[in-house]
Scaffold this motif. Sequence first.
Motif, short mmCIF file in Angstrom:
data_model
loop_
_atom_site.label_atom_id
_atom_site.label_comp_id
_atom_site.label_asym_id
_atom_site.label_seq_id
_atom_site.Cartn_x
_atom_site.Cartn_y
_atom_site.Cartn_z
N MET A 23 0.87 -1.17 0.00
CA MET A 23 0.00 0.00 0.00
C MET A 23 0.91 1.22 0.00
O MET A 23 1.71 1.41 0.92
CB MET A 23 -0.91 0.00 1.23
CG MET A 23 -1.91 1.13 1.29
SD MET A 23 -2.97 1.04 2.78
CE MET A 23 -4.60 1.07 2.02
N LEU A 73 -2.95 10.88 -5.17
CA LEU A 73 -3.99 9.85 -5.16
C LEU A 73 -4.79 9.87 -6.45
O LEU A 73 -5.04 8.84 -7.07
CB LEU A 73 -4.91 10.04 -3.95
CG LEU A 73 -6.04 9.02 -3.80
CD1 LEU A 73 -5.50 7.61 -3.64
CD2 LEU A 73 -6.93 9.37 -2.60
N ASP A 79 -1.89 5.13 -2.84
CA ASP A 79 -3.03 4.31 -2.42
C ASP A 79 -3.62 4.78 -1.09
O ASP A 79 -4.71 4.34 -0.71
CB ASP A 79 -2.62 2.84 -2.25
CG ASP A 79 -1.91 2.30 -3.48
OD1 ASP A 79 -2.41 2.53 -4.59
OD2 ASP A 79 -0.85 1.66 -3.32
N THR A 225 -8.51 6.26 0.05
CA THR A 225 -7.92 5.47 -1.02
C THR A 225 -8.77 5.67 -2.26
O THR A 225 -9.74 6.42 -2.24
CB THR A 225 -7.81 3.98 -0.64
OG1 THR A 225 -6.97 3.31 -1.58
CG2 THR A 225 -9.17 3.30 -0.61
N SER A 226 -8.39 5.02 -3.33
CA SER A 226 -9.16 5.12 -4.57
C SER A 226 -10.23 4.03 -4.60
O SER A 226 -10.10 2.99 -3.95
CB SER A 226 -8.25 4.99 -5.78
OG SER A 226 -7.64 3.70 -5.80
N PHE A 229 -8.53 0.85 -5.80
CA PHE A 229 -7.70 0.12 -4.84
C PHE A 229 -8.58 -0.61 -3.83
O PHE A 229 -8.30 -1.77 -3.47
CB PHE A 229 -6.74 1.07 -4.12
CG PHE A 229 -5.72 0.35 -3.27
CD1 PHE A 229 -4.54 -0.09 -3.83
CD2 PHE A 229 -5.95 0.11 -1.92
CE1 PHE A 229 -3.59 -0.77 -3.06
CE2 PHE A 229 -5.02 -0.56 -1.15
CZ PHE A 229 -3.83 -1.00 -1.73
N HIS A 233 -8.17 -4.49 -3.61
CA HIS A 233 -7.36 -4.90 -2.46
C HIS A 233 -8.09 -4.66 -1.13
O HIS A 233 -7.56 -3.98 -0.23
CB HIS A 233 -6.04 -4.13 -2.46
CG HIS A 233 -5.27 -4.24 -3.74
ND1 HIS A 233 -4.53 -5.35 -4.07
CD2 HIS A 233 -5.15 -3.36 -4.78
CE1 HIS A 233 -3.97 -5.16 -5.26
NE2 HIS A 233 -4.33 -3.96 -5.71
#
Length: 328
Positions: A23, A73, A79, A225-226, A229, A233
């Motif tokens: 990450m 980001l 991330d 985060t996106s 992602f 994840h």
Amino acid sequence: MSVEDQQAALDAVHDNPAGLPVMRARFEHNGSPRYMLYAIKRLGLDHDHGFHLDVRLVSDELEGGMETVEARLQDGDADLIDIDYISTARERSEGAAIVAIHPYGRTVGGLVAPDDTDIEGLTDLTDHRIGVVRRLDKNWILTRAACREYHGFDPDIEATPVEAGSKVGLTDLLYDGEVDAILQFWPIVPEITERGPYREVLPMAELVQRLSRIDDRLPISTFLTSESFLAEHPETVSSFRGAYRAVVDRLVDDDDLWEEIGERLMTYDDPAIVRAVRDGWRDMVVRDWDAETIAGMERLFDHLLEVAGADALGVDRIPDGTFRPEAK
């Protein structure tokens, strides 16, 4: 302390065992999350939770009107970042695929002025030059909302906000006498006030609690985060949340760890300043959130919107899907 020196301190505890999911964390070199990030790496909490946190410190200057970490980001170069949830709502409403996955804390600042200032509170801002990082900064938004609600004036009109573009530039405005006061972010306030001749006239955290009308500590900044992602994840996001809770528990109780953080990451070697930053962090941080926390954040946003207006916030709503507490 330079960005390079702080990054070197992080790199010293930055080994990556093969096979762990990564990450990429990108955070400002003078922001308070770097203390927590260093502690995670120093204690190996990322690896204990089954992932590798790749930490890089970046500038606090603006890129295209956004904070540098925010740009990283959105450009796909990070991330994990932290920004206030008003900025998150603003960028998400404009199409940015970013989501808040966990609270960080009540990361606001303080109104700082020379010792001999005639500014004793919000009512004294009229006809003064007030330094801000930018006019869309959360500290200025809170100040405008409080002045309009409790005192019947808008300092964006009755005072003169002076945009510095960075936290470093903001402090320089104060030192150079170009403004009468500044709204500086909380980790930098102790360095200014302990060395003098300056004092904190008003902590912005008081305005957060007063405007939110709740007793519980309300987070202003969250970790982001996106969308991609999080979708690809989810286990890594969950692992980060576990490592974060663990490091908060440690930093709340471990004074020795804070001494090490002071040596490795802080510009100053004054123990009083290190203790002030430590105590401020402990008062600011939020370990976790629930539906009630998020409801309080939404109420504060609605209240700020009602009092200060969409122009002050730069957005008129929190878009659906901004907060992802289910990402556990």
